[in-house]
Design an enzyme around this catalytic site. Structure first.
Site, short mmCIF file in Angstrom:
data_model
loop_
_atom_site.label_atom_id
_atom_site.label_comp_id
_atom_site.label_asym_id
_atom_site.label_seq_id
_atom_site.Cartn_x
_atom_site.Cartn_y
_atom_site.Cartn_z
N LYS A 145 1.88 2.09 -5.09
CA LYS A 145 2.42 1.50 -6.33
C LYS A 145 1.49 1.73 -7.51
CE LYS A 145 2.45 -2.46 -4.27
NZ LYS A 145 2.08 -2.05 -2.90
N GLY A 200 -4.57 -4.24 -3.84
CA GLY A 200 -5.56 -3.20 -4.12
C GLY A 200 -4.78 -1.97 -4.50
N HIS A 201 -4.78 -1.65 -5.78
CA HIS A 201 -3.98 -0.53 -6.28
C HIS A 201 -4.91 0.60 -6.72
CE1 HIS A 201 -0.28 -3.30 -7.14
NE2 HIS A 201 -0.70 -3.35 -5.91
N GLN A 220 1.98 -6.07 -3.22
CA GLN A 220 2.47 -6.21 -1.84
C GLN A 220 3.77 -5.42 -1.67
OE1 GLN A 220 1.26 -9.45 -3.48
NE2 GLN A 220 -0.58 -8.44 -2.81
N ASP A 273 0.81 -1.22 0.00
CA ASP A 273 0.00 0.00 0.00
C ASP A 273 0.84 1.27 0.00
OD1 ASP A 273 -2.27 -1.61 0.10
OD2 ASP A 273 -2.30 -1.61 2.29
P1 GDP Z 1 -0.74 0.37 -3.51
O1 GDP Z 1 -1.35 -0.90 -3.03
O2 GDP Z 1 0.73 0.42 -3.26
O3 GDP Z 1 -1.08 0.69 -4.95
O4 GDP Z 1 -1.38 1.53 -2.61
P2 GDP Z 1 -2.95 1.70 -2.26
O5 GDP Z 1 -3.66 2.18 -3.46
O6 GDP Z 1 -3.46 0.48 -1.58
O7 GDP Z 1 -2.87 2.80 -1.13
C1 GDP Z 1 -2.32 4.05 -1.37
C2 GDP Z 1 -3.39 5.13 -1.09
O8 GDP Z 1 -2.77 6.38 -1.03
C3 GDP Z 1 -4.43 5.24 -2.20
O9 GDP Z 1 -5.65 5.63 -1.64
C4 GDP Z 1 -3.87 6.35 -3.09
O10 GDP Z 1 -4.87 7.05 -3.80
C5 GDP Z 1 -3.24 7.24 -2.05
N1 GDP Z 1 -2.06 7.99 -2.50
C6 GDP Z 1 -1.04 7.58 -3.31
N2 GDP Z 1 -0.09 8.53 -3.38
C7 GDP Z 1 -0.50 9.55 -2.58
C8 GDP Z 1 0.08 10.80 -2.20
O11 GDP Z 1 1.17 11.17 -2.60
N3 GDP Z 1 -0.65 11.57 -1.33
C9 GDP Z 1 -1.86 11.18 -0.84
N4 GDP Z 1 -2.49 12.01 -0.02
N5 GDP Z 1 -2.42 10.02 -1.20
C10 GDP Z 1 -1.75 9.20 -2.03
P1 IMO Z 2 -0.92 -4.15 -2.26
O1 IMO Z 2 -0.48 -4.70 -3.58
C1 IMO Z 2 -0.92 -4.56 2.06
C2 IMO Z 2 -1.03 -8.62 3.67
C3 IMO Z 2 -2.26 -9.08 4.41
C4 IMO Z 2 -1.64 -10.04 5.42
C5 IMO Z 2 -0.53 -10.70 4.61
C6 IMO Z 2 -0.92 -12.05 4.01
O2 IMO Z 2 -2.21 -3.42 -2.31
O3 IMO Z 2 0.18 -3.38 -1.62
P2 IMO Z 2 -2.46 -12.71 1.95
O4 IMO Z 2 -3.92 -12.46 1.69
O5 IMO Z 2 -1.56 -12.15 0.92
O6 IMO Z 2 -2.17 -14.16 2.24
O7 IMO Z 2 -2.16 -11.94 3.33
O8 IMO Z 2 -0.22 -9.79 3.55
N1 IMO Z 2 -1.26 -8.10 2.31
C7 IMO Z 2 -1.18 -6.81 1.97
N2 IMO Z 2 -0.97 -5.73 2.73
N3 IMO Z 2 -1.04 -4.43 0.73
C8 IMO Z 2 -1.24 -5.52 -0.04
O9 IMO Z 2 -1.24 -5.46 -1.38
C9 IMO Z 2 -1.36 -6.78 0.57
N4 IMO Z 2 -1.57 -8.03 0.12
C10 IMO Z 2 -1.49 -8.85 1.19
O10 IMO Z 2 -2.91 -8.00 5.04
O11 IMO Z 2 -1.03 -9.31 6.45
MG MG Z 3 -2.91 -1.57 -1.83
#
Ligand code: GDP
Ligand code: IMO
Ligand code: MG
Length: 428
Positions: free
Chosen positions: A16, A40-41, A223, A13
């Site tokens: 990416k 979840g991207h 991840q 999270d």
């Molecule tokens: P990922 O799994 O690495 O793609 O990250 P996620 O999408 O799960 O979580 C990142 C969250 O931060 C999302 O809600 C993005 O919209 C938000 N986000 C990403 N970059 C920034 C930033 O520079 N500033 C803020 N405020 N939000 C951001």
């Molecule tokens: P993105 O790509 C954050 C965590 C779960 C748990 C562990 C194992 O959005 O960054 P799993 O379901 O993979 O067997 O769970 O990994 N986890 C993540 N945490 N971002 C993710 O993906 C994750 N995918 C799995 O919360 O701790």
């Molecule tokens: Mg994510």
């Protein structure tokens, strides 16, 4: 033949999706290489937000070739729904390709993920319950079902029947629950097979051909490094290899295809699920970051645990991925935090550890050593270049570079695509 890997440098999270979407404009191909719908991207363009689980975050550029590689475990139900959702929103998904060799997540994987978590009780891992672990277990046990098998109804029926014999014994005799029905799964999955058939391709060949032609390939990790099966906080990890080396295995390319590796790191740290997190801030600072950063899971909606930036894990990520640059995200969330803390080392039994410890017990017992840096108050969400950032913010970035030993090549100051500063040309 520039191949760039984007890898999470923390516990997932890190942003990416956002960074991939930004860089995808210049890339010819965007490739997911591991994980599954546990990812979840989030991508935000203007006021429109997209949450992607399996489809690479380059899909918002019409016709862009986006590949789900052989290393991904694919839940066909999620993929079909995701594609429909994108099409309903007017997104051209014609560039999507799915590897013949990717493994398929079946209903019994998801049920097992839930049952195993329940059985672990207080020792639960906090998985996303998307069937990821059980699907990779079957892959390693050589009982997995691949996309190529799903597309062959007879092959699929035979493999499924064989697997259900064993899985249903587990469901009924070990877990005391109902068995899975062969006919129900067949009916549902053969329909998915027909929906997905047009996308299926020899993706390794497509990627290698593109590399030979000098095209730009962006590998999108899911991840993060600390969730990597080997390099993470085992057993509180996922079941795949998010690290840069995983891109070779999960996409079907050789190590020489990778020219640079960008570690995506938040300007602080979060973790969702169980497991050690040395810089977790259980006080008001943690709550502040969760609220300002909107730190709730994209896939499960769970509140993310929040804490300070940890340079020890960034150095570990730099080593195990061979990072050539960092993408520092969510810098705007730190606005108003004063002072800002950065963990520079771990103290264990009176000594600073020289590397990231493998032992969970050591990790739980070590004490993070913090350095304080002055914060800034000005809104940075409109910054277009590094010069637009307040001096204290620039000093923070410089200190992160020094402590991680990696230059910051991209900065995110907000969730939208345009809230991005590319400090150095990443495709070079
Ligand atoms: P990922 O799994 O690495 O793609 O990250 P996620 O999408 O799960 O979580 C990142 C969250 O931060 C999302 O809600 C993005 O919209 C938000 N986000 C990403 N970059 C920034 C930033 O520079 N500033 C803020 N405020 N939000 C951001
Ligand atoms: P993105 O790509 C954050 C965590 C779960 C748990 C562990 C194992 O959005 O960054 P799993 O379901 O993979 O067997 O769970 O990994 N986890 C993540 N945490 N971002 C993710 O993906 C994750 N995918 C799995 O919360 O701790
Ligand atoms: Mg994510």
């Amino acid at each position: 033949m520039p191949g760039v890997v984007l890898v999470g440098a923390q516990w997932g999270d890190e942003g990416k999706g956002k960074v991939t979407d930004y860089l995808a404009e210049k890339a010819d191909l965007v490739v997911r290489y591991q994980g599954g719908s546990n990812a979840g991207h989030t991508v935000k363009v203007g006021e429109e937000e997209f949450r992607l689980h399996l489809v690479p975050s380059g899909i918002l550029y019409p016709g862009k070739i986006c590949i789900i590689g052989n290393g991904v475990v694919v839940d066909p139900q999620v993929l079909v729904e995701e594609l429909e959702g994108l099409k309903e929103r007017g997104i051209d998904t014609s560039g999507l390709r799915l590897s013949y060799r990717a493994h398929v997540i079946l209903p019994y994987h998801k049920r097992l993920d839930e049952l195993e978590e329940e059985r672990r009780g207080s020792g639960r891992l906090g998985t996303t319950k998307r069937g990821i672990g059980p699907a990779y277990v079957d892959k390693a046990a050589r009982t997995g079902i691949r996309v190529v098998d799903l597309l062959d109804p007879e092959e699929f029926r035979q493999r499924l029947a064989l697997n259900l014999k064993e899985k249903n014994e587990l469901f009924t005799k070990v877990y005391g629950t109902s068995p899975c029905s062969l006919e129900e799964i067949l009916e549902e999955y053969l329909e998915y097979a027909e929906r997905l058939r047009p996308l299926v391709a020899d993706t390794g060949q497509i990627i290698n051909q593109a590399l030979r032609e000098g095209k730009k390939v962006l590998f999108e990790g899911a991840q993060g490094t600390l969730l990597d099966l080997d390099q993470g906080t085992y057993p509180y990890v996922t079941s795949s290899y998010p690290v840069a080396g995983g891109a070779c295995i999960g996409a079907g390319v050789g190590p020489k295809a990778i020219d640079s590796v960008i570690g995506v790191a938040k300007a602080y740290t979060t973790r969702v699920g169980e497991g050690p997190f040395p810089t977790e801030a259980k006080d008001t600072a943690g709550e502040y970051l969760r609220r300002r950063g909107g730190e709730y899971g994209t896939t499960t909606g769970r509140p993310r645990r929040c804490g300070w930036l940890d340079a020890v894990i960034l150095r570990h990520a730099a080593d195990v991925n061979g990072l050539t640059g960092l993408a520092l995200t969510k810098l705007d969330v730190l606005t108003g935090v004063d002072p800002i803390q950065i963990c520079t080392g771990y103290l264990y039994k009176g000594k600073i550890l020289s590397s990231f410890p493998a032992s969970l017990r050591v990790l739980q017992e070590c004490e993070p050593v913090y350095e304080e840096l002055p914060g800034w108050a000005d809104d940075i969400t409109g910054a277009e270049s590094i010069e637009d950032l307040p001096p204290a913010c620039r000093a923070y970035i410089r200190r992160v570079e020094e402590l991680a030993g990696v230059p910051v090549k991209l900065i995110a100051v907000g969730p939208r695509r345009d809230q991005t500063i590319e400090v150095a040309d990443i495709f070079g």
